[in-house]
Design an enzyme around this catalytic site. Structure first.
Site, mmCIF file in Angstrom:
data_model
loop_
_atom_site.group_PDB
_atom_site.id
_atom_site.type_symbol
_atom_site.label_atom_id
_atom_site.label_comp_id
_atom_site.label_asym_id
_atom_site.label_seq_id
_atom_site.Cartn_x
_atom_site.Cartn_y
_atom_site.Cartn_z
ATOM 1 C CB THR A 165 -2.849 57.622 -12.413
ATOM 2 O OG1 THR A 165 -2.659 56.386 -11.770
ATOM 3 C CG2 THR A 165 -3.271 57.410 -13.845
ATOM 4 N NE ARG A 192 -4.566 46.638 -10.600
ATOM 5 C CZ ARG A 192 -4.689 47.943 -10.821
ATOM 6 N NH1 ARG A 192 -3.660 48.628 -11.280
ATOM 7 N NH2 ARG A 192 -5.815 48.568 -10.602
ATOM 8 N N GLY A 217 -8.678 51.008 -10.464
ATOM 9 C CA GLY A 217 -8.889 50.623 -11.858
ATOM 10 C C GLY A 217 -9.936 49.546 -12.052
HETATM 11 N N1 ASP Z 1 -6.353 53.736 -12.137
HETATM 12 C C1 ASP Z 1 -5.027 53.313 -11.775
HETATM 13 C C2 ASP Z 1 -4.993 51.818 -11.695
HETATM 14 O O1 ASP Z 1 -5.898 51.224 -11.155
HETATM 15 C C3 ASP Z 1 -4.557 53.862 -10.467
HETATM 16 C C4 ASP Z 1 -4.792 55.315 -10.246
HETATM 17 O O2 ASP Z 1 -5.455 55.997 -10.992
HETATM 18 O O3 ASP Z 1 -4.286 55.794 -9.253
HETATM 19 O O4 ASP Z 1 -4.024 51.247 -12.141
#
Ligand code: ASP
Length: 304
Positions: A165, A192, A217
């Site tokens: 991300t 999701r 998340g």
């Molecule tokens: N926070 C992101 C999510 O849960 C994933 C990540 O940061 O790697 O979609």
């Protein structure tokens, strides 16, 4: 003073190949920061979405059904405008769709088929976001699941030489903003939605601070971590203390990993993580601060 800080997500390597793309993204944003804060943030994130190396745009991690579904959000701490796109498919730049939503409508989040429809109406062409490498990794993960084994693929990056991300925070001398984009995590349920498009969960900006988060998340949403960081800074904490408090709280409440990047209205930065890696590029007036490194709290935090 103009400041941009960009992160490459959890478990992203600090190898040159990743740091160079983060630096390029920050520089692209810097070119626009003096004229348009929101456009500058979009430009930063677009560079990363366009790179197949990061878990956003093309090259995103695949969900359980083998599809890419992406979340992206942008928030302006000055105008208090926020826009997010959730579980969108088949577009190259979810962050640009989010910016368009902010500029063309009064609505703040669109998801799934509605997000795809909005993107097409706005002229964003259909694009394949599934890379060969992520497809291979997904097939191997599904085979492991079929054998009753836990897939060994990295939850956040999907591939060993890949990144996660992305997010940025900016200060243009007048105000703050934050933007973020993700493909979520490996083998997530179709439909999701993570914390990236959840204001106060994985992203926040106000006149006092701008924050972006990365990690599981669900934990960031349930603990409103990005908003918590802002509250700490409002109460007088230095941004670095604020992110460290927030990560300790996240570990206490949820026992999970995370990375947080924040900036306050004095242009002071805070960044910490409690996972393998969390690369951050910090650009002040167009100059990369080469010695800058986020604080690793992993050694002192016990996780589930
Ligand atoms: N926070 C992101 C999510 O849960 C994933 C990540 O940061 O790697 O979609």
């Amino acid at each position: 003073m103009e400041i941009i800080a960009v992160h490459g997500g959890l478990d992203t390597s600090r190898d040159r190949q990743f740091m160079e793309v983060l630096e390029e993204a920050a520089q692209q944003g810097y070119k626009l920061l003096a004229t348009d804060r929101v456009q500058a943030m979009e430009a930063v994130i677009r560079v990363l979405e366009d790179s197949p190396k990061f878990n956003c745009g093309y090259g995103s991690i695949l969900n359980l059904d083998g599809e890419v579904e992406m979340d992206a959000a942008i928030v302006d701490g000055v105008t208090n405008r926020f826009a997010a796109i959730a579980a969108i498919r088949l577009v190259n730049n979810p962050i640009s769709v989010a910016r368009r939503l902010m500029e063309k409508t009064e609505q703040v989040i669109v998801a799934g088929d509605g997000a795809v429809k909005f993107a097409r109406q706005q002229g964003f062409p259909e694009a394949n976001c599934v890379s060969e490498e992520q497809l291979d990794a997904w097939q191997k993960a599904k085979e492991s699941l079929a054998r009753g084994e836990t897939p060994t693929q990295n939850l956040f990056t999907g591939l060993e030489y890949h990144a996660d991300t992305v997010g940025c925070v900016v200060w243009d001398g007048k105000g703050l903003g934050a933007a973020s984009s993700t493909g979520g995590f490996s083998l997530k349920m179709p439909g999701r939605v993570g914390d990236t498009p959840c204001l106060g969960g994985g992203i926040f900006a106000s006149p006092t601070s701008a924050t972006v988060c990365t990690g599981v998340g669900e934990a960031f949403i349930e603990t409103l971590t990005a908003k918590y960081v802002d509250e700490q800074i409002v109460s007088g904490l230095h941004p670095q203390q604020a992110v460290e408090f927030a990560l300790r709280r996240l570990a206490d409440l949820k026992g999970t990993e995370g990375g947080i990047l924040t900036m306050d209205a004095e242009g002071r930065i805070g960044s910490a993580f409690n996972a393998g890696r969390f690369p951050v590029v910090f650009l002040v007036n167009g100059k990369v601060q080469k010695d800058f490194k986020p604080v690793n709290l992993k050694p002192e935090l016990t996780l589930n």
